[in-house]
Motif scaffolding. Structure first.
Motif, mmCIF file in Angstrom:
data_model
loop_
_atom_site.group_PDB
_atom_site.id
_atom_site.type_symbol
_atom_site.label_atom_id
_atom_site.label_comp_id
_atom_site.label_asym_id
_atom_site.label_seq_id
_atom_site.Cartn_x
_atom_site.Cartn_y
_atom_site.Cartn_z
ATOM 1 N N ASP A 1 0.812 -1.219 0.000
ATOM 2 C CA ASP A 1 0.000 0.000 0.000
ATOM 3 C C ASP A 1 0.843 1.266 0.000
ATOM 4 O OD1 ASP A 1 1.066 -0.269 2.549
ATOM 5 O OD2 ASP A 1 -0.694 0.587 3.547
ATOM 6 N N LYS B 1 -12.736 2.906 -0.134
ATOM 7 C CA LYS B 1 -11.781 2.425 0.863
ATOM 8 C C LYS B 1 -11.815 3.296 2.116
ATOM 9 C CE LYS B 1 -8.608 0.387 -2.517
ATOM 10 N NZ LYS B 1 -7.229 0.389 -3.073
ATOM 11 N N TYR C 1 -9.596 4.779 5.387
ATOM 12 C CA TYR C 1 -8.233 5.058 5.812
ATOM 13 C C TYR C 1 -8.213 5.723 7.185
ATOM 14 C CZ TYR C 1 -6.839 4.330 0.935
ATOM 15 O OH TYR C 1 -6.622 3.790 -0.310
ATOM 16 N N THR D 1 -3.343 10.454 5.063
ATOM 17 C CA THR D 1 -3.228 9.075 5.494
ATOM 18 C C THR D 1 -1.776 8.749 5.813
ATOM 19 O OG1 THR D 1 -2.770 8.129 3.323
ATOM 20 C CG2 THR D 1 -5.082 8.539 3.882
ATOM 21 N N ASN E 1 -9.247 4.596 -5.058
ATOM 22 C CA ASN E 1 -9.416 4.703 -3.608
ATOM 23 C C ASN E 1 -10.873 4.824 -3.172
ATOM 24 O OD1 ASN E 1 -6.622 4.828 -2.416
ATOM 25 N ND2 ASN E 1 -6.454 6.494 -3.889
ATOM 26 N N LYS F 1 -1.691 10.234 1.430
ATOM 27 C CA LYS F 1 -2.812 10.670 0.600
ATOM 28 C C LYS F 1 -3.551 11.777 1.341
ATOM 29 C CE LYS F 1 -3.821 6.183 -1.589
ATOM 30 N NZ LYS F 1 -2.874 5.292 -0.871
ATOM 31 N N THR G 1 2.328 8.384 -6.337
ATOM 32 C CA THR G 1 1.227 9.111 -5.714
ATOM 33 C C THR G 1 1.405 10.604 -5.932
ATOM 34 O OG1 THR G 1 1.179 7.419 -4.004
ATOM 35 C CG2 THR G 1 -0.079 9.426 -3.581
ATOM 36 N N LEU H 1 -9.104 13.619 -3.229
ATOM 37 C CA LEU H 1 -9.988 12.676 -2.557
ATOM 38 C C LEU H 1 -10.924 13.395 -1.587
ATOM 39 C CD1 LEU H 1 -7.447 9.823 -1.684
ATOM 40 C CD2 LEU H 1 -8.924 10.035 -3.699
#
Length: 431
Positions: A294, A377, A379, A395, A374, A399, A326, A426
């Protein structure tokens, strides 16, 4: 009435952390931070020289400060940091900007308290140390963050990449004693900091009193508390499997690795003196993903290094497609006087700009695809900001998520479900 100060910081996290020390020294002397530089009794510019644009911004700011000093002759102006440490720069600054009261470099920040006394006593002087000394511990510090904190573990660089000025202005590698680092992190955790970032020009080279970087990470992650540890920055040639294995086995170590490649072309990497090949770099990436499926991966890439051809650049694009970062920090090569790359055949500016535009578009597409993956999901997120009644956090894999919550608070860890991805950003809701 107390004197006031204003500090302007340029450049990297290392400079930001050193400005916290400058601020701490001034605060310990009874100074108060000014809300605006026009109201300050002393203005300090903590400079950077990694790229020409950074120096241009400093000189532009000095032009504005000159006008402040014309209206307020009692204003004190100090300039320090990487830019001033370069050979001959201090003398050029004195000629161009004679209104500057104090110029000092990177090796003598610990003398700042004494320098301030002399400047406010009427002196105007320059003090640039040619060589680095021992590491000075225990300097006062005024931290700017409330949830995140920076901790130096080492200074200097021994790599001498052909484009980089850092070894010439930061000196050779010196590591802090592990006990001092552990003490700093224990204090920060005790004060409620939740994210601690270890700093060094190449953290993988850390070694002191028989302790290497992997062992240091292991010891730091045993400190009791609810927090995570990140680090910047890693050199690919020195990133060991031992480091990644420790991260995989310790929950307080973030699954985030910043691993700059700079170029995907072996020919360019050799000219850069990076001491690894693209194939060796990809082997390190495979190792990271094997231990940390991850993992959040970020990277620095330089476009337009001297003699870079279209084929060289296409190899860089290929690396970006294979790794799928990322985050990507891309920039155009900037000539630095005194470095070997400055004497090489240069790429024209139009070509540089065209290539970096293509690189940015490539990364944007990848970031969008990763963001979409994502959705749905959940986190663990560190809440570190609020904007327009929504929380912003990150995160363990770095992220960034904007989310809604009825009970979250700054500095807290919450579980967030990603509900939407827009332009690689996000969005979610606490669950």
């Amino acid at each position: 009435m107390a004197f006031t100060y204003y500090i302007k910081t340029y450049g990297c996290q290392m400079n930001a952390h050193e400005s916290e020390k400058l601020s701490g020294i001034l605060t310990s002397k009874g100074f108060e931070e000014a809300s605006d530089k026009q109201q300050a009794d002393i203005i300090v510019l903590n400079t950077c020289c990694i790229r020409e644009s950074a120096e241009t911004h400093v000189l532009g700011n000095l032009g504005i400060i000159k006008k402040y000093k014309e209206h307020n002759p009692n204003l004190k102006v100090a300039i320090c940091g990487c830019m001033t440490q370069q050979r001959g720069v201090a003398d050029r600054l004195k000629k161009r900007c004679p209104f500057i009261d104090l110029i000092f470099g990177t090796h003598n920040l610990h003398k700042f308290s004494e320098y301030v006394d002399r400047v406010f006593g009427g002196e105007k002087f320059t003090d640039i140390w040619e060589a680095e000394g021992s590491i000075e511990e225990g300097l006062p510090m005024k931290r700017t963050g409330t949830t995140s904190a920076l901790v130096n573990i080492m200074y200097g660089c021994d790599n001498f990449c052909s484009y980089c000025i850092v070894p010439y202005v930061r000196g050779r590698e010196r590591s802090r004693k592990p006990g001092n680092i552990i003490h700093d992190v224990e204090n920060l955790v005790g004060q409620g900091y939740k994210e601690i970032t270890l700093l060094g020009q190449n953290v993988n080279s850390y070694f002191c009193d028989g302790i290497d970087f992997a062992t240091l990470l292991d010891k730091l992650s045993d400190i009791k508390g609810d927090y995570w540890i990140k680090f910047l920055t890693s050199h690919p040639k020195d990133l060991s499997e031992k480091v990644i294995e420790v991260i995989a086995n310790k929950e307080r170590l973030a699954h985030f690795i910043h691993l700059p490649i700079q170029s995907g072309s072996n020919r360019i990497l050799e000219l850069m003196n990076r001491k690894y090949t693209a194939e060796q770099y990809l082997q390190k990436i495979d190792m990271i993903k094997r231990y940390l499926p991850d993992a959040g991966l970020s990277c620095d890439i330089m476009v337009g290094f001297p003699t870079e051809t279209e084929d060289d650049f296409l190899l860089t694009l290929d690396i970006v497609e294979k790794v799928r970062y990322t985050n990507l920090f891309s920039f155009i090569y900037s000539r630095r006087s005194g470095t070997p790359a400055d004497k090489m055949e240069q790429v024209d500016e139009k070509t540089k700009k065209e290539r970096i535009d293509r690189l940015i578009k490539k990364q944007f597409t990848i970031a969008q695809e990763l963001a979409n993956s994502n959705i749905g999901k959940i986190y663990k997120v560190l809440c570190d900001d609020i904007c327009e009644n929504k929380f912003i956090g990150k995160t363990q894999t770095d992220k960034k998520i904007t989310f809604e919550s009825d009970k979250a608070r700054l500095g807290s860890f919450v579980n967030v479900k990603v509900t939407q991805a827009t332009n690689s950003k996000l969005y979610g809701t606490e669950v």
